[in-house]
Design a protein around this motif. Structure first.
Motif, PDB file in Angstrom:
ATOM      1  N   PHE A  60      -4.716  -4.720   2.906  1.00 40.73           N
ATOM      2  CA  PHE A  60      -3.657  -4.862   3.903  1.00 40.73           C
ATOM      3  C   PHE A  60      -4.245  -4.832   5.315  1.00 40.73           C
ATOM      4  N   ARG A  61      -5.179  -3.904   5.557  1.00 41.61           N
ATOM      5  CA  ARG A  61      -5.767  -3.784   6.893  1.00 41.61           C
ATOM      6  C   ARG A  61      -6.490  -5.069   7.296  1.00 41.61           C
ATOM      7  N   SER A  62      -7.287  -5.605   6.400  1.00 45.96           N
ATOM      8  CA  SER A  62      -8.031  -6.832   6.714  1.00 45.96           C
ATOM      9  C   SER A  62      -7.079  -7.978   7.041  1.00 45.96           C
ATOM     10  N   LEU A  63      -6.008  -8.080   6.275  1.00 47.63           N
ATOM     11  CA  LEU A  63      -5.040  -9.146   6.504  1.00 47.63           C
ATOM     12  C   LEU A  63      -4.334  -8.971   7.839  1.00 47.63           C
ATOM     13  N   LEU A  64      -3.875  -7.751   8.106  1.00 47.30           N
ATOM     14  CA  LEU A  64      -3.078  -7.511   9.306  1.00 47.30           C
ATOM     15  C   LEU A  64      -3.917  -7.573  10.575  1.00 47.30           C
ATOM     16  N   GLU A  65      -5.154  -7.088  10.502  1.00 52.57           N
ATOM     17  CA  GLU A  65      -5.978  -7.084  11.708  1.00 52.57           C
ATOM     18  C   GLU A  65      -6.437  -8.475  12.111  1.00 52.57           C
ATOM     19  N   ALA A  66      -6.247  -9.437  11.219  1.00 46.79           N
ATOM     20  CA  ALA A  66      -6.558 -10.825  11.572  1.00 46.79           C
ATOM     21  C   ALA A  66      -5.456 -11.449  12.429  1.00 46.79           C
ATOM     22  N   GLU A  67      -4.320 -10.759  12.516  1.00 41.66           N
ATOM     23  CA  GLU A  67      -3.200 -11.251  13.323  1.00 41.66           C
ATOM     24  C   GLU A  67      -3.314 -10.722  14.748  1.00 41.66           C
ATOM     25  N   PRO A  68      -3.215 -11.586  15.749  1.00 36.60           N
ATOM     26  CA  PRO A  68      -3.419 -11.152  17.135  1.00 36.60           C
ATOM     27  C   PRO A  68      -2.347 -10.205  17.661  1.00 36.60           C
ATOM     28  N   ASP A  69      -1.171 -10.195  17.036  1.00 38.43           N
ATOM     29  CA  ASP A  69      -0.087  -9.367  17.556  1.00 38.43           C
ATOM     30  C   ASP A  69       0.255  -8.187  16.644  1.00 38.43           C
ATOM     31  N   ILE A  70      -0.649  -7.829  15.741  1.00 41.01           N
ATOM     32  CA  ILE A  70      -0.442  -6.680  14.866  1.00 41.01           C
ATOM     33  C   ILE A  70      -1.643  -5.746  14.984  1.00 41.01           C
TER      34      ILE A  70
ATOM     35  N   GLY B 205      -3.496   3.347  11.596  1.00 40.34           N
ATOM     36  CA  GLY B 205      -4.036   4.379  10.733  1.00 40.34           C
ATOM     37  C   GLY B 205      -3.675   4.190   9.278  1.00 40.34           C
ATOM     38  N   GLU B 206      -4.359   4.944   8.407  1.00 40.32           N
ATOM     39  CA  GLU B 206      -4.124   4.885   6.975  1.00 40.32           C
ATOM     40  C   GLU B 206      -3.893   6.282   6.427  1.00 40.32           C
ATOM     41  N   ALA B 207      -3.124   6.370   5.348  1.00 39.49           N
ATOM     42  CA  ALA B 207      -2.880   7.640   4.684  1.00 39.49           C
ATOM     43  C   ALA B 207      -2.937   7.428   3.179  1.00 39.49           C
ATOM     44  N   GLY B 208      -3.465   8.425   2.469  1.00 37.06           N
ATOM     45  CA  GLY B 208      -3.598   8.303   1.025  1.00 37.06           C
ATOM     46  C   GLY B 208      -2.651   9.197   0.246  1.00 37.06           C
ATOM     47  N   THR B 209      -1.901  10.063   0.955  1.00 33.58           N
ATOM     48  CA  THR B 209      -0.922  10.932   0.312  1.00 33.58           C
ATOM     49  C   THR B 209       0.358  10.946   1.130  1.00 33.58           C
ATOM     50  N   GLY B 210       1.414  11.493   0.541  1.00 31.91           N
ATOM     51  CA  GLY B 210       2.674  11.565   1.260  1.00 31.91           C
ATOM     52  C   GLY B 210       2.583  12.426   2.507  1.00 31.91           C
ATOM     53  N   ARG B 211       1.941  13.575   2.393  1.00 36.00           N
ATOM     54  CA  ARG B 211       1.819  14.461   3.555  1.00 36.00           C
ATOM     55  C   ARG B 211       0.963  13.824   4.650  1.00 36.00           C
ATOM     56  N   GLU B 212      -0.096  13.171   4.247  1.00 31.28           N
ATOM     57  CA  GLU B 212      -0.920  12.479   5.238  1.00 31.28           C
ATOM     58  C   GLU B 212      -0.106  11.394   5.944  1.00 31.28           C
TER      59      GLU B 212
END
Length: 222
Positions: free
Chosen positions: A18-28, A32-39
């Motif tokens: 998801f990060r690679s895809l989204l960071e290729a967009e100039p307006d997105i 940050g990322e989280a691996g658990t609900g609390r995070e």
């Protein structure tokens, strides 16, 4: 300004994709990322992103719990949670939408649809894909209500009930206007008034009310 997005999923490979895809967009911008609900709750509270892509099945507070925490925080009113699901297998999606999630995506969504969905949600139109959302709610409608309850819709006019029914059936403003011989702007005005009367967070919540009130009945899943 860039659309700020947070990613919450316990699988690093999915987050990375998801990060690679989204960071290729100039307006997105991925904040940050989280691996658990609390995070996820901690990340969203700190960064206040515009959109959160939220997996349901995570450890230490699942996506349903995290969504409830985020939606309940007045300081995060500008943040929209989008549930990311495996579709048929995720029995908690309806509860997440009911808790305040602004929509959902399936994990195998085409990249162009993911980008479009983020723009739509960030722009304030919470219902990502009306017809797909309708099918999802039909699959899990049994978790939404045991019997029709129309107490919440007593304040609506006859026209507003008609509009709410069509929203529940998955129609957008233009389609509602065509069905009722109204302009899209008039249809949008009706939808806004209904949301105000029902204290609904967004159009997804209106779909839920339409089911819970009995205005729309579950159909056979496709």
């Amino acid at each position: 300004m860039a659309i700020r997005v947070a990613l919450a999923d316990d699988q690093q490979l999915i987050r990375g994709g998801f990060r690679s895809l989204l960071e290729a967009e100039p307006d997105i911008e991925v904040v940050g990322e989280a691996g658990t609900g609390r995070e996820a709750v901690t990340l969203v509270t700190r960064e206040k992103p515009d959109v959160v892509l939220m997996d349901i099945r995570m450890p230490d507070g699942d996506g349903l719990w995290a969504t409830e925490q985020i939606v309940a925080d007045p300081a995060l009113n500008g943040t929209h949670v989008v549930v990311v699901t495996t579709f048929e297998l995720d029995e908690y999606v309806a509860q997440a939408i009911r808790a305040g999630a602004s929509g959902f995506l399936v994990k195998d969504t085409e990249p162009v649809e993911l980008i479009r969905a983020i723009h739509v949600v960030a722009g304030g139109d919470a219902l990502l894909s009306p017809r797909v959302t309708k099918r999802l709610l039909e699959r899990v409608a049994g978790t939404l209500r045991d019997a029709p309850d129309d107490a919440r819709i007593q304040t609506l006019t006859d026209r507003e009930r008609e509009v709410l029914t069509l929203v529940g059936q998955g129609l957008n403003n233009e389609e509602i206007g065509t069905s009722l011989y109204l302009s899209p702007l008039t249809a949008k005005t009706h939808v806004s008034r209904i949301m105000s009367k029902l204290l609904a967070r967004d159009r997804v919540q209106l779909v839920v009310v339409a089911y819970e009130s009995g205005l729309v009945s579950p159909g056979r899943p496709e």
